[in-house]
Scaffold this motif. Structure first.
Motif, PDB file in Angstrom:
ATOM      1  N   ARG A 111       0.805  -1.229   0.000  1.00 24.86           N
ATOM      2  CA  ARG A 111       0.000   0.000   0.000  1.00 24.86           C
ATOM      3  C   ARG A 111       0.838   1.278   0.000  1.00 24.86           C
ATOM      4  N   CYS A 112       2.124   1.139   0.127  1.00 26.83           N
ATOM      5  CA  CYS A 112       2.999   2.308   0.172  1.00 26.83           C
ATOM      6  C   CYS A 112       3.228   2.854  -1.230  1.00 26.83           C
ATOM      7  N   ARG A 113       3.123   4.148  -1.373  1.00 26.55           N
ATOM      8  CA  ARG A 113       3.321   4.814  -2.664  1.00 26.55           C
ATOM      9  C   ARG A 113       4.455   5.834  -2.615  1.00 26.55           C
ATOM     10  N   HIS A 114       5.194   5.837  -1.531  1.00 25.57           N
ATOM     11  CA  HIS A 114       6.212   6.864  -1.325  1.00 25.57           C
ATOM     12  C   HIS A 114       7.604   6.249  -1.262  1.00 25.57           C
ATOM     13  N   LEU A 115       8.519   6.845  -1.983  1.00 24.66           N
ATOM     14  CA  LEU A 115       9.912   6.425  -2.013  1.00 24.66           C
ATOM     15  C   LEU A 115      10.042   4.977  -2.491  1.00 24.66           C
ATOM     16  N   LYS A 116       9.070   4.552  -3.307  1.00 23.65           N
ATOM     17  CA  LYS A 116       9.034   3.176  -3.785  1.00 23.65           C
ATOM     18  C   LYS A 116       8.583   3.156  -5.243  1.00 23.65           C
ATOM     19  N   TRP A 117       9.306   2.388  -6.027  1.00 25.28           N
ATOM     20  CA  TRP A 117       8.983   2.192  -7.434  1.00 25.28           C
ATOM     21  C   TRP A 117       8.825   0.708  -7.670  1.00 25.28           C
ATOM     22  N   THR A 118       8.072   0.338  -8.685  1.00 21.93           N
ATOM     23  CA  THR A 118       7.839  -1.067  -8.999  1.00 21.93           C
ATOM     24  C   THR A 118       8.308  -1.361 -10.412  1.00 21.93           C
ATOM     25  N   VAL A 119       8.951  -2.523 -10.583  1.00 22.71           N
ATOM     26  CA  VAL A 119       9.385  -2.974 -11.900  1.00 22.71           C
ATOM     27  C   VAL A 119       8.875  -4.388 -12.133  1.00 22.71           C
ATOM     28  N   THR A 120       8.759  -4.731 -13.406  1.00 23.55           N
ATOM     29  CA  THR A 120       8.476  -6.115 -13.813  1.00 23.55           C
ATOM     30  C   THR A 120       9.619  -6.554 -14.715  1.00 23.55           C
ATOM     31  N   LYS A 121       9.582  -7.780 -15.142  1.00 26.09           N
ATOM     32  CA  LYS A 121      10.652  -8.293 -16.004  1.00 26.09           C
ATOM     33  C   LYS A 121      10.706  -7.561 -17.347  1.00 26.09           C
ATOM     34  N   TYR A 122       9.659  -6.842 -17.675  1.00 27.04           N
ATOM     35  CA  TYR A 122       9.596  -6.112 -18.935  1.00 27.04           C
ATOM     36  C   TYR A 122      10.161  -4.691 -18.846  1.00 27.04           C
ATOM     37  N   ASP A 123      10.461  -4.238 -17.636  1.00 27.84           N
ATOM     38  CA  ASP A 123      10.927  -2.871 -17.429  1.00 27.84           C
ATOM     39  C   ASP A 123      12.447  -2.788 -17.442  1.00 27.84           C
ATOM     40  N   SER A 124      12.931  -1.622 -17.814  1.00 35.38           N
ATOM     41  CA  SER A 124      14.363  -1.347 -17.765  1.00 35.38           C
ATOM     42  C   SER A 124      14.724  -0.876 -16.365  1.00 35.38           C
ATOM     43  N   LEU A 125      15.481  -1.666 -15.661  1.00 36.93           N
ATOM     44  CA  LEU A 125      15.900  -1.300 -14.316  1.00 36.93           C
ATOM     45  C   LEU A 125      16.792  -0.052 -14.314  1.00 36.93           C
ATOM     46  N   PRO A 126      17.753   0.082 -15.242  1.00 37.09           N
ATOM     47  CA  PRO A 126      18.531   1.328 -15.268  1.00 37.09           C
ATOM     48  C   PRO A 126      17.670   2.575 -15.480  1.00 37.09           C
ATOM     49  N   ASP A 127      16.608   2.468 -16.271  1.00 35.69           N
ATOM     50  CA  ASP A 127      15.720   3.617 -16.471  1.00 35.69           C
ATOM     51  C   ASP A 127      15.015   4.016 -15.176  1.00 35.69           C
ATOM     52  N   VAL A 128      14.586   3.026 -14.402  1.00 34.99           N
ATOM     53  CA  VAL A 128      13.901   3.322 -13.134  1.00 34.99           C
ATOM     54  C   VAL A 128      14.890   3.927 -12.139  1.00 34.99           C
ATOM     55  N   ILE A 129      16.094   3.389 -12.104  1.00 37.32           N
ATOM     56  CA  ILE A 129      17.122   3.946 -11.211  1.00 37.32           C
ATOM     57  C   ILE A 129      17.420   5.390 -11.603  1.00 37.32           C
ATOM     58  N   GLU A 130      17.498   5.649 -12.885  1.00 37.35           N
ATOM     59  CA  GLU A 130      17.746   7.020 -13.349  1.00 37.35           C
ATOM     60  C   GLU A 130      16.591   7.944 -12.958  1.00 37.35           C
ATOM     61  N   LYS A 131      15.381   7.441 -13.004  1.00 40.16           N
ATOM     62  CA  LYS A 131      14.217   8.239 -12.587  1.00 40.16           C
ATOM     63  C   LYS A 131      14.337   8.617 -11.104  1.00 40.16           C
ATOM     64  N   ILE A 132      14.769   7.672 -10.303  1.00 41.18           N
ATOM     65  CA  ILE A 132      14.959   7.935  -8.874  1.00 41.18           C
ATOM     66  C   ILE A 132      16.069   8.966  -8.690  1.00 41.18           C
ATOM     67  N   ASN A 133      17.181   8.771  -9.398  1.00 40.04           N
ATOM     68  CA  ASN A 133      18.320   9.677  -9.275  1.00 40.04           C
ATOM     69  C   ASN A 133      18.007  11.087  -9.765  1.00 40.04           C
ATOM     70  N   SER A 134      17.025  11.214 -10.632  1.00 44.14           N
ATOM     71  CA  SER A 134      16.706  12.528 -11.186  1.00 44.14           C
ATOM     72  C   SER A 134      15.744  13.338 -10.315  1.00 44.14           C
ATOM     73  N   LEU A 135      15.284  12.770  -9.214  1.00 40.30           N
ATOM     74  CA  LEU A 135      14.434  13.538  -8.306  1.00 40.30           C
ATOM     75  C   LEU A 135      15.203  14.747  -7.786  1.00 40.30           C
ATOM     76  N   SER A 136      14.541  15.860  -7.711  1.00 38.31           N
ATOM     77  CA  SER A 136      15.172  17.022  -7.086  1.00 38.31           C
ATOM     78  C   SER A 136      15.311  16.734  -5.588  1.00 38.31           C
ATOM     79  N   ASP A 137      16.176  17.498  -4.926  1.00 38.91           N
ATOM     80  CA  ASP A 137      16.331  17.330  -3.481  1.00 38.91           C
ATOM     81  C   ASP A 137      14.997  17.520  -2.771  1.00 38.91           C
ATOM     82  N   MET A 138      14.249  18.506  -3.221  1.00 41.15           N
ATOM     83  CA  MET A 138      12.951  18.788  -2.597  1.00 41.15           C
ATOM     84  C   MET A 138      11.988  17.608  -2.771  1.00 41.15           C
ATOM     85  N   GLU A 139      11.914  17.071  -3.988  1.00 39.56           N
ATOM     86  CA  GLU A 139      11.045  15.916  -4.237  1.00 39.56           C
ATOM     87  C   GLU A 139      11.483  14.719  -3.405  1.00 39.56           C
TER      88      GLU A 139
END
Length: 170
Positions: A111-139
């Motif tokens: 049920r948690c939607r914060h500071l958590k991302w979900t991937v499946t075998k069809y997703d690019s893990l590096p892309d999700v990691i990059e999305k996390i890394n691209s968060l601003s400090d405030m976000e």
């Protein structure tokens, strides 16, 4: 980026290990630490399921305490491990591997939607990691605060009243 991959004591979590290694073993910018469950140690996973870390220069096996792992990693990947709530309490971003096979979720933080991302075998893990890394400090800090608020509501204080849910008085 130091990534902690936490394993459950169930063989059904091996596809997550294979996914992570397949996605990140050639990406030297990531240092992977695999933390195996005592009920399913690396030697069993290697011999029974063919999961071999010997071919990956950027992967190793945790040999320290959980607290040390949580303090020394930037991100945690899990399927159903109870390490995930511990990691979230420290403000560590999580990536949940969803196998999309079970009727019920093995995710302790489903049920948690914060500071958590979900991937499946069809997703690019590096892309999700990059999305996390691209968060601003405030976000990022906003996500941390919301995650900590979620975790504060996740657990009950241990009191006689709260323990009545688990005990039966005759």
């Amino acid at each position: 980026q130091k990534i902690l991959v936490v394993m459950e004591g169930l063989p059904s979590a091996v596809p997550m290990l294979n996914y992570v290694l397949d996605q990140l073993k050639i990406r030297q910018e990531y240092q992977l630490t695999f933390r195996f469950h005592p009920a399913l140690p690396y030697e069993i996973v290697r011999t029974k399921f063919g999961f071999d870390l010997g071919t990956s220069a950027n992967a190793n096996i945790s040999q320290v305490s959980l607290q040390d792992d949580l303090m020394n990693h930037d991100l945690c990947i899990y399927w159903g491990s109870t390490v995930a709530p511990e990691a979230l309490c420290t403000g560590m971003p999580l990536i949940h591997y969803d196998m999309q096979q079970a009727v019920l979720s093995y995710d302790p933080l489903f049920r948690c939607r914060h500071l958590k991302w979900t991937v499946t075998k069809y997703d690019s893990l590096p892309d999700v990691i990059e999305k996390i890394n691209s968060l601003s400090d405030m976000e990022f800090f906003q996500q941390v605060e919301l995650a900590k608020e979620y975790m504060a509501n996740y657990f009950d204080l241990v009191t006689d009243k709260s323990m009545e849910k688990f005990t039966y008085n005759l």
